[in-house]
Design a protein around this motif. Structure first.
Motif, mmCIF file in Angstrom:
data_model
loop_
_atom_site.group_PDB
_atom_site.id
_atom_site.type_symbol
_atom_site.label_atom_id
_atom_site.label_comp_id
_atom_site.label_asym_id
_atom_site.label_seq_id
_atom_site.Cartn_x
_atom_site.Cartn_y
_atom_site.Cartn_z
ATOM 1 N N MET A 338 73.548 70.077 62.733
ATOM 2 C CA MET A 338 73.019 71.264 63.418
ATOM 3 C C MET A 338 71.498 71.297 63.324
ATOM 4 N N LYS A 339 70.859 71.774 64.397
ATOM 5 C CA LYS A 339 69.415 71.965 64.411
ATOM 6 C C LYS A 339 69.130 73.448 64.627
ATOM 7 N N CYS A 340 68.431 74.051 63.666
ATOM 8 C CA CYS A 340 68.146 75.474 63.723
ATOM 9 C C CYS A 340 67.160 75.770 64.870
ATOM 10 N N ASN A 341 67.506 76.709 65.725
ATOM 11 C CA ASN A 341 66.609 77.088 66.816
ATOM 12 C C ASN A 341 65.429 77.922 66.350
ATOM 13 N N ASN A 342 65.522 78.409 65.099
ATOM 14 C CA ASN A 342 64.439 79.258 64.571
ATOM 15 C C ASN A 342 63.350 78.435 63.888
ATOM 16 N N CYS A 343 63.763 77.521 62.982
ATOM 17 C CA CYS A 343 62.763 76.755 62.224
ATOM 18 C C CYS A 343 62.795 75.260 62.528
ATOM 19 N N GLY A 344 63.789 74.778 63.268
ATOM 20 C CA GLY A 344 63.858 73.375 63.647
ATOM 21 C C GLY A 344 64.472 72.466 62.602
ATOM 22 N N THR A 345 64.966 73.010 61.495
ATOM 23 C CA THR A 345 65.556 72.183 60.437
ATOM 24 C C THR A 345 66.884 71.581 60.895
ATOM 25 N N ILE A 346 67.049 70.277 60.645
ATOM 26 C CA ILE A 346 68.310 69.595 60.947
ATOM 27 C C ILE A 346 69.091 69.454 59.649
ATOM 28 N N SER A 347 70.364 69.826 59.668
ATOM 29 C CA SER A 347 71.167 69.773 58.448
ATOM 30 C C SER A 347 72.598 69.359 58.765
ATOM 31 N N TYR A 348 73.332 69.030 57.722
ATOM 32 C CA TYR A 348 74.724 68.593 57.831
ATOM 33 C C TYR A 348 75.464 69.075 56.594
ATOM 34 N N PRO A 349 76.697 69.560 56.708
ATOM 35 C CA PRO A 349 77.494 69.736 57.928
ATOM 36 C C PRO A 349 77.091 70.981 58.696
ATOM 37 N N ILE A 350 77.817 71.223 59.790
ATOM 38 C CA ILE A 350 77.522 72.382 60.632
ATOM 39 C C ILE A 350 78.020 73.652 59.956
ATOM 40 N N ASN A 351 77.091 74.598 59.784
ATOM 41 C CA ASN A 351 77.426 75.901 59.209
ATOM 42 C C ASN A 351 76.880 77.004 60.114
ATOM 43 N N ARG A 352 77.278 78.210 59.853
ATOM 44 C CA ARG A 352 76.795 79.326 60.682
ATOM 45 C C ARG A 352 75.329 79.633 60.370
ATOM 46 N N CYS A 353 74.895 79.400 59.111
ATOM 47 C CA CYS A 353 73.540 79.769 58.705
ATOM 48 C C CYS A 353 72.683 78.521 58.442
ATOM 49 N N CYS A 354 71.391 78.608 58.775
ATOM 50 C CA CYS A 354 70.456 77.520 58.511
ATOM 51 C C CYS A 354 70.208 77.421 57.001
ATOM 52 N N VAL A 355 70.204 76.189 56.471
ATOM 53 C CA VAL A 355 70.000 76.007 55.033
ATOM 54 C C VAL A 355 68.550 76.284 54.639
ATOM 55 N N GLU A 356 67.620 76.299 55.603
ATOM 56 C CA GLU A 356 66.205 76.470 55.290
ATOM 57 C C GLU A 356 65.762 77.926 55.442
ATOM 58 N N CYS A 357 66.002 78.513 56.646
ATOM 59 C CA CYS A 357 65.494 79.867 56.907
ATOM 60 C C CYS A 357 66.584 80.921 56.900
ATOM 61 N N GLY A 358 67.843 80.494 56.875
ATOM 62 C CA GLY A 358 68.942 81.451 56.818
ATOM 63 C C GLY A 358 69.312 82.072 58.148
ATOM 64 N N ALA A 359 68.687 81.628 59.249
ATOM 65 C CA ALA A 359 69.028 82.171 60.569
ATOM 66 C C ALA A 359 70.521 81.985 60.838
ATOM 67 N N LYS A 360 71.167 83.033 61.376
ATOM 68 C CA LYS A 360 72.623 83.020 61.527
ATOM 69 C C LYS A 360 73.020 82.787 62.986
ATOM 70 N N ASP A 361 73.947 81.858 63.193
ATOM 71 C CA ASP A 361 74.496 81.550 64.528
ATOM 72 C C ASP A 361 73.401 81.281 65.555
ATOM 73 N N ASN A 362 72.352 80.611 65.130
ATOM 74 C CA ASN A 362 71.239 80.315 66.028
ATOM 75 C C ASN A 362 70.872 78.835 65.886
ATOM 76 N N TYR A 363 71.751 77.990 66.401
ATOM 77 C CA TYR A 363 71.534 76.544 66.261
ATOM 78 C C TYR A 363 72.133 75.800 67.437
ATOM 79 N N GLU A 364 71.752 74.523 67.551
ATOM 80 C CA GLU A 364 72.394 73.620 68.508
ATOM 81 C C GLU A 364 72.953 72.430 67.748
ATOM 82 N N GLU A 365 74.053 71.870 68.272
ATOM 83 C CA GLU A 365 74.652 70.700 67.627
ATOM 84 C C GLU A 365 73.902 69.448 68.071
#
Length: 453
Positions: A338-365
């Motif tokens: 997942m790539k966070c649309n708020n901060c641009g962080t790419i992480s794995y696996p896909i979760n609802r929240c960004c591991v960096e900024c905590g943005a919720k349900d705001n990502y692209e696969e």
């Protein structure tokens, strides 16, 4: 007619000298060495390894193997999923060592008819053989993938197929057997290849003199050499001494070696009859066959037995249910993060929240990269590879890897047994599709990492 436009070979990292087999079993050595799959490899994972090297999109995938791990379950669909091929036609070819050439003939017809534009044909075998069996020195493990489309460097100019039922070699359960291996060599192989080839030449209005080289898989290397001697042609490299016979993948291995040279060839696949395909190679195609042969490492006979599961203790703890694997197929098999649309962080696996900024349900696969570098790692003797119960001899190695393009992922490190030379921080590694573990009569697949080859 269709053409072959690309080709990729996959050979496992391990090779075993036949002298080692002879020393342990007391049988005479046939000389040379054979390729050996790691414990977490089978015909499906090796097919993915060969197929992932071929670039571009495909609208069909044909998979040929005599050693698919599932009796009922399509292997081609698993390979397509791991290669992230969506909405493709998939089909399995099995039960014969000429399943690969049958798949190639089918691909040619599908492209020639306009049904599909670009087809991936991949063949792999990892044939189960008990220690001390006469076939232990004959068969090796490996996979080859080819791209079939309308235009390419090698034009298919004709083919012919001939069936001849013989007791020959067979496999009912998990062990290859034979009525008498000399039966194929004496009465099946040469007559089937020659009969199919002569019919093909008659159709094409050609003679053997119109072809530069003849390659054909065989029950053993002497049968191939005898066939070529009988027709007055020079035998080509058969790869018995370096890889062993790769089952249904062997005709494609021979084809891969020939694609590097221009000329007109006859390609034969044998198994209760024969397929013979005439191919005109107009441009040389460099494959990775040489690189695969050079980047292998030797193992001992005891390590070979471990890889084949004869001396391994693989008692797995409870695992996630199959439904979880199905729900997370895009993440586990296709390997999307997942790539966070708020901060641009790419992480794995896909979760609802960004591991960096905590943005919720705001990502692209996003599809994650194949290569990366080890950030940190650990070697654990309390468990064995696959996270099985530890045996104290084969430790479990896991590493945190920073992937090219972004994403930090925890991987199990594979293609290691007891020697972890090269596993260090900043070492370059690459993803490889493997068996994660087997539990409750199901095989769970996913991605691991290994030192780059």
């Amino acid at each position: 007619m269709a053409s072959i436009s690309d080709c990729s070979v996959y050979l496992p990292v391990w090779k075993l000298k036949r002298d080692e087999i002879a020393k342990a079993t007391g049988l005479p050595s046939l000389g040379g060495e054979k390729s050996v799959a790691h414990w977490d490899e089978d015909s499906i994972t090796m097919a993915v390894e060969a197929g992932r090297m071929l670039k571009g999109s495909f609208d069909a995938l044909l998979f040929a193997s005599t050693s698919s791990p599932f009796r009922i379950k399509q292997s081609a669909s698993i390979v397509a999923s791991a290669l992230d091929l969506e909405n493709v036609f998939t089909m399995d070819f099995s039960n014969s060592f000429r399943a690969s050439t049958s798949a190639l003939i089918t691909a040619n017809e599908l492209v020639d008819s306009g049904k599909f534009e670009r087809i991936l044909v991949v063949s792999a075998d990892c044939i189960p053989i008990k220690p001390g069996n006469i076939y232990e020195q004959f068969y090796g493990d490996g996979a080859v993938a080819i791209t079939v489309e309308k235009e390419g460097v090698a034009k298919i100019i004709g083919y012919n197929s001939h069936s001849q039922p013989l007791p020959g070699a067979w496999m009912l359960k998990d062990e290859i057997m034979s009525y008498d291996m000399r039966l194929d060599a004496m009465f099946g192989y040469a007559s089937s290849i020659q009969r199919s080839a002569m019919s093909l030449l008659g159709k094409l209005g050609m003679s053997p003199m119109d072809f530069d080289r003849i390659v054909a898989s065989a029950p053993d290397p002497k049968s191939y050499e005898g066939l070529l001697k009988a027709v007055g042609a020079k035998p080509e490299e058969f790869y018995f001494r370096s890889t062993g016979i790769l089952g249904t993948a062997h005709p494609f291995l021979l084809l891969a070696s020939q694609l590097e040279k221009k000329g007109r060839i006859l390609l034969g696949g044998y198994g209760e009859g024969a397929d013979v395909i005439a191919i005109e190679i107009n441009e040389s195609l460099q494959t990775n066959l040489g690189k695969m042969l050079e980047s292998r490492k030797e193992i001992s006979y005891s390590e070979y037995l471990y890889n084949k599961g004869f001396i391994a203790n693989r008692d797995a703890p409870d695992r996630p249910p199959i439904t979880k694997l199905w729900r997370e197929e895009k993440s586990v098999i296709r390997f999307y993060g997942m790539k966070c649309n708020n901060c641009g962080t790419i992480s794995y696996p896909i979760n609802r929240c960004c591991v960096e900024c905590g943005a919720k349900d705001n990502y692209e696969e996003v599809k994650l990269g194949y290569r990366g570098k080890i950030y940190t790692f650990t070697i654990d003797y309390l468990v064995s590879p696959g996270n099985y119960v530890g045996d104290g001899a084969h430790p479990h190695c896991v590493a945190v890897v920073d992937l090219e393009g972004g994403g930090r992922v925890l991987f199990e490190i594979t293609d290691t047994l007891t020697d972890f030379k090269g596993i260090e921080c900043d070492a370059e590694v690459e993803r490889t599709f493997r068996l994660l573990f087997e539990k409750n009569n199901f095989r769970y697949y996913g991605w691991k990492a290994r030192l780059a080859r």
